[in-house]
Design a protein around this motif. Structure first.
Motif, PDB file in Angstrom:
ATOM      1  N   ILE A 330       1.670  -2.284  -7.014  1.00  0.00           N
ATOM      2  CA  ILE A 330       0.905  -1.420  -6.112  1.00  0.00           C
ATOM      3  C   ILE A 330      -0.403  -0.972  -6.767  1.00  0.00           C
ATOM      4  O   ILE A 330      -1.473  -1.019  -6.161  1.00  0.00           O
ATOM      5  CB  ILE A 330       1.746  -0.186  -5.711  1.00  0.00           C
ATOM      6  N   VAL A 331      -0.300  -0.568  -8.025  1.00  0.00           N
ATOM      7  CA  VAL A 331      -1.491  -0.088  -8.729  1.00  0.00           C
ATOM      8  C   VAL A 331      -2.539  -1.201  -8.826  1.00  0.00           C
ATOM      9  O   VAL A 331      -3.732  -0.974  -8.635  1.00  0.00           O
ATOM     10  CB  VAL A 331      -1.104   0.444 -10.122  1.00  0.00           C
ATOM     11  N   GLU A 333      -3.062  -3.594  -6.760  1.00  0.00           N
ATOM     12  CA  GLU A 333      -3.721  -3.741  -5.455  1.00  0.00           C
ATOM     13  C   GLU A 333      -4.664  -2.588  -5.184  1.00  0.00           C
ATOM     14  O   GLU A 333      -5.772  -2.778  -4.688  1.00  0.00           O
ATOM     15  CB  GLU A 333      -2.673  -3.858  -4.333  1.00  0.00           C
ATOM     16  N   ILE A 334      -4.217  -1.393  -5.524  1.00  0.00           N
ATOM     17  CA  ILE A 334      -5.063  -0.220  -5.294  1.00  0.00           C
ATOM     18  C   ILE A 334      -6.367  -0.333  -6.090  1.00  0.00           C
ATOM     19  O   ILE A 334      -7.457  -0.114  -5.568  1.00  0.00           O
ATOM     20  CB  ILE A 334      -4.308   1.075  -5.675  1.00  0.00           C
ATOM     21  N   SER A 338      -9.809  -0.277  -4.092  1.00  0.00           N
ATOM     22  CA  SER A 338     -10.535   0.994  -4.115  1.00  0.00           C
ATOM     23  C   SER A 338     -11.914   0.865  -4.759  1.00  0.00           C
ATOM     24  O   SER A 338     -12.102   0.114  -5.705  1.00  0.00           O
ATOM     25  CB  SER A 338      -9.713   2.017  -4.893  1.00  0.00           C
ATOM     26  N   ILE A 345      -8.588   7.510  -8.697  1.00  0.00           N
ATOM     27  CA  ILE A 345      -7.677   6.968  -7.680  1.00  0.00           C
ATOM     28  C   ILE A 345      -6.245   6.927  -8.228  1.00  0.00           C
ATOM     29  O   ILE A 345      -5.276   7.169  -7.517  1.00  0.00           O
ATOM     30  CB  ILE A 345      -8.126   5.570  -7.161  1.00  0.00           C
ATOM     31  N   PHE A 349      -2.877   8.524  -6.841  1.00  0.00           N
ATOM     32  CA  PHE A 349      -1.648   7.730  -6.717  1.00  0.00           C
ATOM     33  C   PHE A 349      -0.464   8.482  -7.316  1.00  0.00           C
ATOM     34  O   PHE A 349       0.594   8.619  -6.701  1.00  0.00           O
ATOM     35  CB  PHE A 349      -1.836   6.379  -7.419  1.00  0.00           C
ATOM     36  N   PRO A 371      -0.963  -0.209  -0.033  1.00  0.00           N
ATOM     37  CA  PRO A 371      -2.129   0.026  -0.900  1.00  0.00           C
ATOM     38  C   PRO A 371      -3.418   0.201  -0.100  1.00  0.00           C
ATOM     39  O   PRO A 371      -4.238   1.080  -0.406  1.00  0.00           O
ATOM     40  CB  PRO A 371      -2.191  -1.241  -1.762  1.00  0.00           C
ATOM     41  N   LYS A 372      -3.569  -0.602   0.947  1.00  0.00           N
ATOM     42  CA  LYS A 372      -4.795  -0.531   1.741  1.00  0.00           C
ATOM     43  C   LYS A 372      -4.855   0.802   2.501  1.00  0.00           C
ATOM     44  O   LYS A 372      -5.874   1.491   2.491  1.00  0.00           O
ATOM     45  CB  LYS A 372      -4.808  -1.706   2.728  1.00  0.00           C
ATOM     46  N   PHE A 374      -3.412   3.512   1.729  1.00  0.00           N
ATOM     47  CA  PHE A 374      -3.607   4.580   0.747  1.00  0.00           C
ATOM     48  C   PHE A 374      -5.089   4.694   0.377  1.00  0.00           C
ATOM     49  O   PHE A 374      -5.659   5.790   0.380  1.00  0.00           O
ATOM     50  CB  PHE A 374      -2.750   4.290  -0.493  1.00  0.00           C
ATOM     51  N   CYS A 375      -5.706   3.569   0.091  1.00  0.00           N
ATOM     52  CA  CYS A 375      -7.116   3.595  -0.310  1.00  0.00           C
ATOM     53  C   CYS A 375      -7.999   4.126   0.820  1.00  0.00           C
ATOM     54  O   CYS A 375      -8.946   4.878   0.574  1.00  0.00           O
ATOM     55  CB  CYS A 375      -7.587   2.205  -0.729  1.00  0.00           C
TER      56      CYS A 375
END
Ligand code: ADP
Ligand code: MG
Length: 478
Positions: A330-331, A333-334, A338, A345, A349, A371-372, A374-375
């Motif tokens: 996940i990180v 992707e973020i 981002s 960020i 998270f 992830p998307k 979230f960003c």
């Protein structure tokens, strides 16, 4: 004490995380009533035959690849013969010649803080035995065969560990690898991860190793350290008195913090090992290994270096992220999506998303857009479209309603824009703070902070940057 050097080799037993046992279909779940999870195969009924659980092979290969070991294209199961009440077949199925993994190494932080490589001799598959439960009250011993047949990977190190602290470091490293790979739950209290420590001493500079004792079945990092330190002291005392250390198996007594003799050490030939005629050799083709290799996540060490150099993430952040492959995924992707500062960020998270996904079996497959979404949410917050305090609620909604983050964001941004309330509050504050208004007018723009603070006090959770813009406008038109 300074004349002596210590040599330690560890045999770590890792219980592989499978639903069923290594050679039968009984459950491996922990904690059920005695003998409820023991099939005919596990209790050693004559005429029953073991059937290999394929998933243990995959897990052993994953471990082997992670430590840069070599995977044996052909490996065999052997019978290790001994009599014990919790071993109804009178032999344990294990591996001797041709174990599934040979060689490999891990790196630990050694005693002087210098990185040290510890070589791994082998890792082999075997079945666990049952448990004997001694009851003083009833003056008898009960046998529970629930654990019999639970799959184990035994990881044997070279005798290259030089102190109790290094042994703990080594054990922790192996623990982090097997839990990270999710091939073991790592629960030491339940015995899913335990070790035998082989300890010897010799004179500094001596090439030949001293006689070793083996400390059996230690299931905590703290006890490994204590047991080894006790044992080193004991052996030095013996040798300094002019006697000899006897090769034997010893048990660590946690309460008294001592080790006690259990039995004299067996040699491999005492066990009359021979290939198990009930089980075919395991043949593994290269494609299967290649496939597993390509699916294997980068290990925490590798990822750590990457995050530090590419993104400058802090120790605290890394400690959290590097715990599970799912966090890393996940990180990654973020960080990819981002556009804001990576440290910032990741802090978002950790404070908002991480508590939601920090449960046993969260997988990104459940919510690939996470992830998307979230960003986008963080972007909206950073741009002042949404108050920061709504983040937790928004994340909760993203988890319930997996695909439409824009609708959710809309909802929270309209809630925020209670313009009338903000305008009214600002004009009240200007009205009641004439002195500060004059200061602002005379060029002391720092006083803006005071006005923003007053508004924030009155309207909980309102977005400061929106407030600031409005205040500037209002002050300029006074
Ligand atoms: P066994 O199966 O009989 O316990 P192995 O020869 O496979 O024995 O060794 C088991 C462990 O003991 C290995 O981790 C090895 O590194 C360690 N070891 C062997 N010799 C010594 C020694 N002299 N001092 C400390 N550890 C040792
Ligand atoms: Mg041993």
């Amino acid at each position: 004490m300074n004349d002596w050097q210590t040599t330690i080799g560890l045999e770590i037993h890792v219980q592989l995380l499978t639903n069923s046992k290594i050679f039968s279909s009984s459950s491996t779940a922990y904690g059920s009533k005695p003998n409820r999870q023991a099939s005919y195969v596990d209790v050693g009924m004559p005429g029953t035959l073991p059937v290999l659980n394929k998933s243990v092979i995959k897990k052993a290969i994953e471990f082997g690849l992670a430590i840069n070991g070599s995977i044996s294209k052909k490996s065999i199961f052997a019978r290790k013969n001994y009599f014990y009440p919790d071993l109804p077949k009178n032999y344990q199925i294990s591996q001797l010649d041709l174990p599934i993994v040979e060689g490999g190494f891990i790196t630990i932080e050694g005693d002087k803080g210098i990185l040290k490589k510890i070589n791994i001799t082998r890792a082999h598959l075997e079945e666990d035995a049952g448990k004997s439960i001694h009851s003083e009250q009833n003056n008898c011993t009960y046998i529970d065969l629930n654990r019999a047949g639970t799959p184990l990977l035994e990881i044997v190190s070279e005798p290259e560990i030089s102190s109790a602290l290094e042994a703990v470091q080594y054990m922790k490293k192996i623990h982090s690898i097997v839990t990270f790979l999710q091939i073991c739950d790592g629960n030491m209290q339940e015995g899913s991860f335990r070790c035998d420590a082989n300890v010897s001493i010799n004179k500094k500079g001596d090439k030949q190793l001293g006689t070793r004792t083996e400390l059996k079945n230690i299931n905590s990092f703290k006890f490994v350290e204590k047991a080894i330190n006790y044992e080193i002291r004991r052996q030095i005392d013996i040798v300094e008195e002019g006697s000899k250390v006897i090769q034997e198996t010893r048990l660590y007594d946690e309460e008294k913090d001592i080790t006690k003799s259990m039995r004299s050490k067996e040699e491999a030939n005492d066990y009359r090992y021979f290939p198990d005629p009930d089980l075919l050799p395991i043949e593994i083709d290269s494609d299967y290994i290649t496939q597993i290799k390509s699916d294997l996540p980068d290990l925490p060490d590798v990822k750590e270096k990457y995050y530090r150099t590419e993104y400058n993430l802090t120790d605290e952040q890394l400690n959290i992220i590097l715990n599970k492959p799912s966090f890393i995924k996940i990180v990654d992707e973020i960080l990819d999506i981002s556009k804001i500062d990576p440290i910032k960020i990741i802090n978002y998270f950790i404070s908002s998303l991480y508590p939601k996904i920090n449960k046993d079996n969260f997988s990104l497959d459940e919510n690939p857009y996470l992830p998307k979404s979230f960003c986008e949410t963080i972007d909206a917050i950073e741009n002042g479209l949404i108050p920061k305090h709504s983040l937790k609620k928004i994340i909760d909604e993203i988890f319930l309603n997996k695909d439409s983050v824009s609708e959710i964001l809309q909802k929270y941004s309209s809630e925020e824009h209670d313009d009338d309330l903000i305008d009214q509050t600002i004009s009240d504050i200007i009205e009641n703070n004439k002195k500060q208004v004059d200061e602002y007018k005379s060029g002391k723009t720092k006083i803006l902070g005071f006005f923003v603070g007053q508004v924030l006090k009155n309207i909980k959770g309102v977005n400061p940057s929106i407030v600031k813009d409005k205040i500037i406008k209002a002050l300029n038109s006074v």
